[in-house]
Each structure stands twice: as C-alpha cells, then as structure tokens.
Scaffold this motif. Structure first.
Motif, PDB file in Angstrom:
ATOM      1  N   HIS A   1      -0.813   4.326   0.920  1.00 31.47           N
ATOM      2  CA  HIS A   1      -1.877   5.225   1.375  1.00 31.47           C
ATOM      3  C   HIS A   1      -1.321   6.501   2.013  1.00 31.47           C
ATOM      4  CE1 HIS A   1      -1.431   4.397   5.748  1.00 31.47           C
ATOM      5  NE2 HIS A   1      -0.865   3.306   5.300  1.00 31.47           N
TER       6      HIS A   1
ATOM      7  N   THR B   1       0.836  -1.192   0.000  1.00 32.76           N
ATOM      8  CA  THR B   1       0.000   0.000   0.000  1.00 32.76           C
ATOM      9  C   THR B   1       0.877   1.251   0.000  1.00 32.76           C
ATOM     10  OG1 THR B   1      -1.596   1.265   1.296  1.00 32.76           O
ATOM     11  CG2 THR B   1      -0.187  -0.225   2.515  1.00 32.76           C
TER      12      THR B   1
ATOM     13  N   HIS C   1       4.752   0.295   1.323  1.00 30.55           N
ATOM     14  CA  HIS C   1       5.058  -0.544   2.481  1.00 30.55           C
ATOM     15  C   HIS C   1       4.002  -1.641   2.571  1.00 30.55           C
ATOM     16  CE1 HIS C   1       2.297   2.541   4.005  1.00 30.55           C
ATOM     17  NE2 HIS C   1       1.980   1.714   5.003  1.00 30.55           N
TER      18      HIS C   1
ATOM     19  N   HIS D   1       1.199  -3.731   4.610  1.00 26.96           N
ATOM     20  CA  HIS D   1       0.303  -3.911   5.753  1.00 26.96           C
ATOM     21  C   HIS D   1       0.112  -5.413   5.932  1.00 26.96           C
ATOM     22  CE1 HIS D   1      -1.912   0.237   5.669  1.00 26.96           C
ATOM     23  NE2 HIS D   1      -0.670   0.314   6.115  1.00 26.96           N
TER      24      HIS D   1
HETATM   25 ZN   LIG Z   1       0.335   2.004   6.370  1.00 25.52          ZN
END
Ligand SMILES: [Zn+2]
Ligand SMILES: [Zn+2]
Length: 194
Positions: free
Chosen positions: A107, A105, A113, A115
């Motif tokens: 975000h 992701t 990175h 999740h």
């Molecule tokens: Zn994150």
C-alpha cells in the motif's frame, strides 16, 4: 543484523509506546504528582497514532485508550524480560490475543511487507500484532538482549540497541550518555581537587 524497514518502524513505535508510560521511579526533580502519562487521554492517543502513521483504526475512544495502556504494560514486560524464553512467552500471548492475520501488502507506494493486524483491528490489537511480531523477529534472530532499558540512574527509558557491537547503554548518547559523562567528569574533578 539485517532488519526489514517495516520491522524497524514497528520497533520505533513500540519503543515510543513503552516510553509514554510514567516511569516507576520518578527522578528527584519531577513534580510531586509524578511524571505525566504520555497517553493521558484520547487526544494523546490520536497524536500517537498520527506520529506513527497508524491508519485505519477509525474513531478512538476511552476503550481504546485503556486497551493501548494495557498493551503498553505487556510490552514493558517484554523489555524487562531477563531472557528470551520469558520474552517469547509474553510476545506469544500478546500476539495470540490480538488475533493476527498476516497479509502481504504494498500500500501507499511501500515495498512488499507483511501486516500482521487483522483488517478492522482496534488500535490496541493493531499495536499488539505488528509491534509484537517485530519483537518476535528480534527474538528469532537471537537478539533479545538488544531490547534494553537506559542505564542512566533516573531514566530507564526503553530502547532497541541496533549498534554493531551491542554496546549501547543509554536511550540517547546526546542526553543521558552525555549527562553521565559530564557527571563523571565533575566527580573526577572534585576528587582531584579534594
Ligand atoms: Zn503497511
Ligand atoms: Zn536515558
């Protein structure tokens, strides 16, 4: 040791989580009812989630509080593990129970990175997955002995020693380290005077 940014954040989170637990051996000067639990109620859990930018966990309740305290106990065991194999077993169990779904992701403007927590994971599972994987990263790097407890006699707080020569002994050099230096200095002076 190169630690990715998000792993570092997860390590900060797990250290803070473990340190919300009342210490086993309270200091002599703590009140009779013992040191307070840093996760005493749901409001404290909300504050913890906010402090560590744990989003998407929805409305928190007593069930979440119980689950997070349980996860906290497991993480404390990882910090107490005498060697990597024990730590690895503990992390494996934690992460498996949390039902991880690794997902790349980027975000909110962060770099790519992973999740590890599943979408819609409860906060307990979220912490178990992401913090568990951060500890897994440390173990894989052969650095399990960096997961430490402060050596100051009445402290025992958890910390991750990220110093180059793994020489860190205290949760904070400003508080515990300094306190012990002062105590040793006074002891030497007493000795010299007596
Ligand atoms: Zn994150
Ligand atoms: Zn300390």
């Amino acid at each position: 040791m190169l630690i990715p940014h998000d792993t570092r954040i997860a390590l900060d989170t797990v250290v803070d989580l473990v340190n919300t637990a009342p210490q086993d051996e309270p200091a002599a000067d703590t009140p009779a009812d013992g040191p307070a639990d840093g996760l005493a109620d749901v409001a404290a859990l909300y504050a913890f989630a906010q402090r560590h930018h744990i989003s998407g966990v929805g409305t928190l309740g007593e069930k979440d509080l119980t689950a997070v305290r349980e996860v906290r106990t497991r993480f404390a065991e990882v910090f107490a593990a005498p060697e990597a194999r024990t730590a690895a077993d503990l992390v494996n169990r934690l992460v498996a129970a949390a039902g991880t779904t690794p997902q790349l992701t980027d975000h909110d403007g962060y770099d790519w990175h992973v999740h590890y927590f599943a979408p819609d994971a409860s906060i307990g599972d979220h912490l178990a997955a992401d913090c568990g994987m951060a500890l897994a990263f440390i173990i894989v790097a052969g650095e399990q002995d960096r997961l430490r407890r402060c050596e100051a006699p009445d402290c025992g707080r958890a910390f991750v020693d990220l110093s180059r020569n793994r020489s860190r002994r205290y949760c904070s050099s400003r508080t515990c380290g300094n306190r012990l230096h002062v105590a040793a200095y006074r002891a030497r002076r007493r000795e010299a005077a007596g």
